[in-house]
Design an enzyme around this catalytic site. Structure first.
Site, PDB file in Angstrom:
ATOM      1  CG  HIS A 480      38.865  26.190  68.071  1.00  0.00           C
ATOM      2  ND1 HIS A 480      38.664  27.471  68.578  1.00  0.00           N
ATOM      3  CD2 HIS A 480      37.679  25.816  67.525  1.00  0.00           C
ATOM      4  CE1 HIS A 480      37.428  27.853  68.335  1.00  0.00           C
ATOM      5  NE2 HIS A 480      36.799  26.876  67.697  1.00  0.00           N
ATOM      6  CG  HIS A 484      36.541  21.544  70.319  1.00  0.00           C
ATOM      7  ND1 HIS A 484      35.251  21.765  70.738  1.00  0.00           N
ATOM      8  CD2 HIS A 484      36.569  21.846  68.984  1.00  0.00           C
ATOM      9  CE1 HIS A 484      34.514  22.182  69.713  1.00  0.00           C
ATOM     10  NE2 HIS A 484      35.296  22.228  68.646  1.00  0.00           N
ATOM     11  CG  HIS A 520      34.616  20.282  63.303  1.00  0.00           C
ATOM     12  ND1 HIS A 520      35.007  19.317  64.215  1.00  0.00           N
ATOM     13  CD2 HIS A 520      34.349  21.405  64.030  1.00  0.00           C
ATOM     14  CE1 HIS A 520      34.978  19.825  65.426  1.00  0.00           C
ATOM     15  NE2 HIS A 520      34.590  21.085  65.361  1.00  0.00           N
ATOM     16  CG  ASP A 521      37.199  23.292  64.754  1.00  0.00           C
ATOM     17  OD1 ASP A 521      36.781  24.095  63.898  1.00  0.00           O
ATOM     18  OD2 ASP A 521      36.663  23.155  65.872  1.00  0.00           O
ATOM     19  CG  ASP A 610      31.618  23.168  66.328  1.00  0.00           C
ATOM     20  OD1 ASP A 610      32.616  22.735  66.937  1.00  0.00           O
ATOM     21  OD2 ASP A 610      31.644  24.210  65.654  1.00  0.00           O
TER      22      ASP A 610
END
Length: 709
Positions: A480, A484, A520-521, A610
């Protein structure tokens, strides 16, 4: 009378009467004769030689010829009336002491114009029926045409070239007929084509049937006026059209049969793949169908004419009437995953925890505050420090130019490749970008595909924002990290523009999707939600154990966007009706616990992106799998350190980690979701092909492990 003496293909005038001299002037000298022959066109020169040869060999045909064609080398006939013709006859002529072969030429200028035009038409071909002037008036017609259009059509000047087009029954009516006439006129009188053809449909006055005629038009020069004209013939092609129609209908029928066979082949192939790939290892099988899937399959079979068994109907009835049935989760998922005959027990526990939550907190169990499963106060203190450590994004002030300046020719080529390549090498790009792969890709897509322009984004603040977000991804996380997320942004872009999802989305939804992929992360801690919940992490407490990481990603990114130096788009910041709901819906949908709750194409798009490494090139995909496995091992190390049971497949001292569960993850999560996306958006088929290739690779590895000999 006028005659010419032929010696070695050189012609000169011997005698001509007064009337001839008055009309055609003085004969050319031998030198002038040779000069004219050298100057005229090759075709005219060849015609002259052919004609004189036929005279010498007595093979000529009697008849009236155009004076210009015959006498131009011998006389200057450029000013002679074009209606003049000449009739030639070979004779023997005695001179003083010898005889010569000569040609007696009789000139006439009193021909009827109709006969002259008729002769010109016959000279081209006997098939032509009509001659029209450039203004469309009828100049001449043969007997067949006169019978059809009436004997007065020549004298009355009432018949026009356009009338031939207006006779048809074009689908577009008079407007289509006039357009066809204008196109034919331009071709014949403006473009100078050799010939022009136009099909005309018409209704038979006798039978009422549809018939077809072909109008052929050949440009020429009117022999009377010397102005442009066109020869026309109309012939029946009804039989040809009928054959063409029959062939077209047959072709369409064959194409329909081909499409049906191809559809059937695809359906069989998909069923075969479903049989082959709805399993973890070759000897086991997992039923990943949800109650909704089973019901829809039952109805589809019934509508298609099949006879579903009574037992299948009863099975669906029992599933739907159970009080605890989750309509979007595979039937009996827990029992299937934990059956020893189905798969490795630890793998089953890992999949179950991934999709439903940690076993210790499932219904019917309670954590023991005094037991070893509770973290120590020391560990709780460490988790608090971890939360403080998430604020990695210090003040970053950059300019748009700083991003552009970092582009090398190699990076520019890679960015162009990222626009369309489903197996883009993100690791190679990241190495070239020197830690800025995410900001370069994100800024490129916002600018290249006019997202920034449509929403009036400030390029400097946008550049600052993407760099701040990029800085919020911990490079120490094996999986993560910003690389990525760059991969997810690129896959999101492909699904939007190559897969075709953007066609069913508004500009605001497209912009929201790019933004959701980017953040998103954001500030991911390198551990999963289960770890945060089990350790009572402040994020888990803040969000009541409901997707703590995903909630934090959205909230923390919004706080960044509201910084003055990062407020790149006031419109998006205040668009609470469209922007925020799409972003929240998409990012929260990436929580694997909500996998079976995905209902919208927005959630499915970001979820596919994802886990898009499942569709990457085999080497890239496996590299991501092993990096994720290492991140899980690191979480297992932390769990050991604070006295928690190590989560399934996260103990590095055991043989293998999450790479042991790839077959299960593909079967339950990956394949159904990617196939659903490709079924709706055909442009995403290359993504599904990549997933299938990687699945077969894991399947082959599993088979080899089971049969080492």
């Amino acid at each position: 009378m006028r005659s010419a003496h032929a010696t070695q293909d050189t012609y000169r005038c011997l005698f001509h009467n007064v009337e001839c001299a008055a009309k055609v002037g003085t004969p050319r000298t031998p030198a002038e004769y040779r000069e004219v022959l050298a100057r005229i066109s090759a075709d005219k020169r060849r015609q002259w030689y052919d004609w004189t040869r036929s005279i010498r060999e007595n093979k000529h045909e009697d008849g009236w010829l155009q004076l210009h064609d015959v006498m131009q080398p011998v006389f200057d006939v450029s000013k002679l009336d074009l209606t003049a013709t000449v009739k030639c006859k070979p004779i023997k002529l005695r001179l003083k002491d010898h005889c010569v072969t000569a040609v007696m030429c009789q000139i006439r200028t009193d021909h009827d114009k109709t006969l002259i035009r008729q002769s010109a038409m016959q000279k081209r071909t006997s098939l032509f029926a009509l001659m029209f002037a450039e203004d469309g008036t009828l100049l001449n017609a043969n007997q067949a045409a006169l019978r059809k259009f009436g004997p007065d059509c020549l004298e009355s000047n009432t018949f026009h070239l356009k009338d031939l087009f207006m006779e048809g029954c074009c689908p577009g009516g008079q407007a289509e007929a006039i357009a066809a006439y204008e196109k034919a006129y331009e071709a014949c009188f403006k473009l100078g084509v050799e010939s022009y053809r136009h099909p005309i449909p018409r209704i038979s006055s006798k039978t009422g049937e549809l018939k077809w005629s072909m109008m052929e038009m050949w440009p020429m020069t009117d022999p009377i006026t010397g102005k442009p004209a066109v020869l026309v013939i109309v012939h029946n092609i009804t039989q040809q059209k009928r054959l063409e129609l029959q062939l077209a209908q047959r072709h369409e029928a064959l194409q329909r049969e081909k499409d049906a066979l191809q559809q059937e082949a695809r359906s069989l192939a998909q069923r075969l793949e479903a049989v082959i790939h709805d399993k973890f290892i070759p000897k086991s099988h997992i039923d990943a169908d949800t109650p909704i899937d089973k019901t829809l399959n039952f109805l589809h079979a019934f509508i298609a004419g099949a006879e579903p068994s009574v037992q299948s109907a009863l099975d669906i009835y029992h599933v739907l009437t159970e009080s605890n049935t989750d309509l979007r989760q595979p039937v009996g998922l827990e029992s299937q995953l934990l059956q020893k005959s189905s798969m490795d027990t630890e793998v089953g526990m890992s999949m179950l925890q991934l999709l439903t939550g940690p076993a210790a907190f499932r219904e019917g169990t309670n954590p023991d505050p005094e037991g070893s499963s509770m973290p120590s106060r020391k560990s709780l203190s460490r988790q608090t420090s971890m939360l403080k450590g998430t604020d990695r994004c210090q003040q970053v002030l950059i300019s748009e130019a700083s991003i552009s300046a970092s582009l090398t020719p190699q990076l520019e080529r890679m960015l162009q490749d990222a626009d369309t390549n489903w197996q883009f090498d993100i690791f190679a790009f990241s190495a070239q970008a020197e830690g800025h792969a995410l900001s370069l890709l994100s800024f490129h897509f916002f600018e290249r595909f006019n997202v920034a322009e449509k929403f009036g984004m400030d390029p400097v603040k946008l550049a600052t924002f993407v760099r701040v977000i990029e800085k919020g991804y911990d490079p120490q996380n094996p999986y993560h990290n910003s690389t990525h997320v760059a991969s997810v942004v690129q896959m999101t872009h492909l699904l939007l523009h190559q897969g075709g999802v953007a066609k069913v989305m508004t500009d605001s939804q497209i912009c929201s999707t790019y933004y959701a992929a980017l953040i998103h992360d954001f500030e991911h801690l390198g551990v999963n939600n289960d770890y945060l919940i089990k350790t009572f992490h402040p994020l888990a407490v803040m969000y009541n154990d409901i997707s703590p990481l995903e909630n934090h990603h959205v909230a923390a990114a919004v706080r960044v966007m509201f910084r003055p130096e990062c407020m790149f788009c006031q419109r998006l910041a205040t668009d609470t009706a469209l922007f925020r709901p799409v972003v929240v819906n998409q990012v929260l949908g990436t929580d694997m616990k909500k996998h079976f709750d995905i209902t919208s194409r927005f959630q499915m798009l970001l979820k596919c992106a994802d886990i898009g490494h499942l569709a990457a090139a085999p080497d890239t995909h496996k590299r991501w799998a092993y990096q994720l496995e290492e991140e899980f091992f690191q979480q297992g190390d932390r769990e050991k350190e604070i006295g928690l049971p190590v989560s399934p497949l996260m103990d590095r001292s055991n043989k293998g980690g999450i790479t042991r569960s790839q077959m299960g993850f593909f079967s339950i999560v990956g394949l159904p979701m990617f196939k659903a996306m490709a079924d709706v958006f055909e442009g995403a088929q290359p993504m599904l092909d990549g997933v299938m290739a990687n699945y077969r690779s894991w399947e082959a590895a599993a088979a080899a492990a089971d049969n080492p000999g």
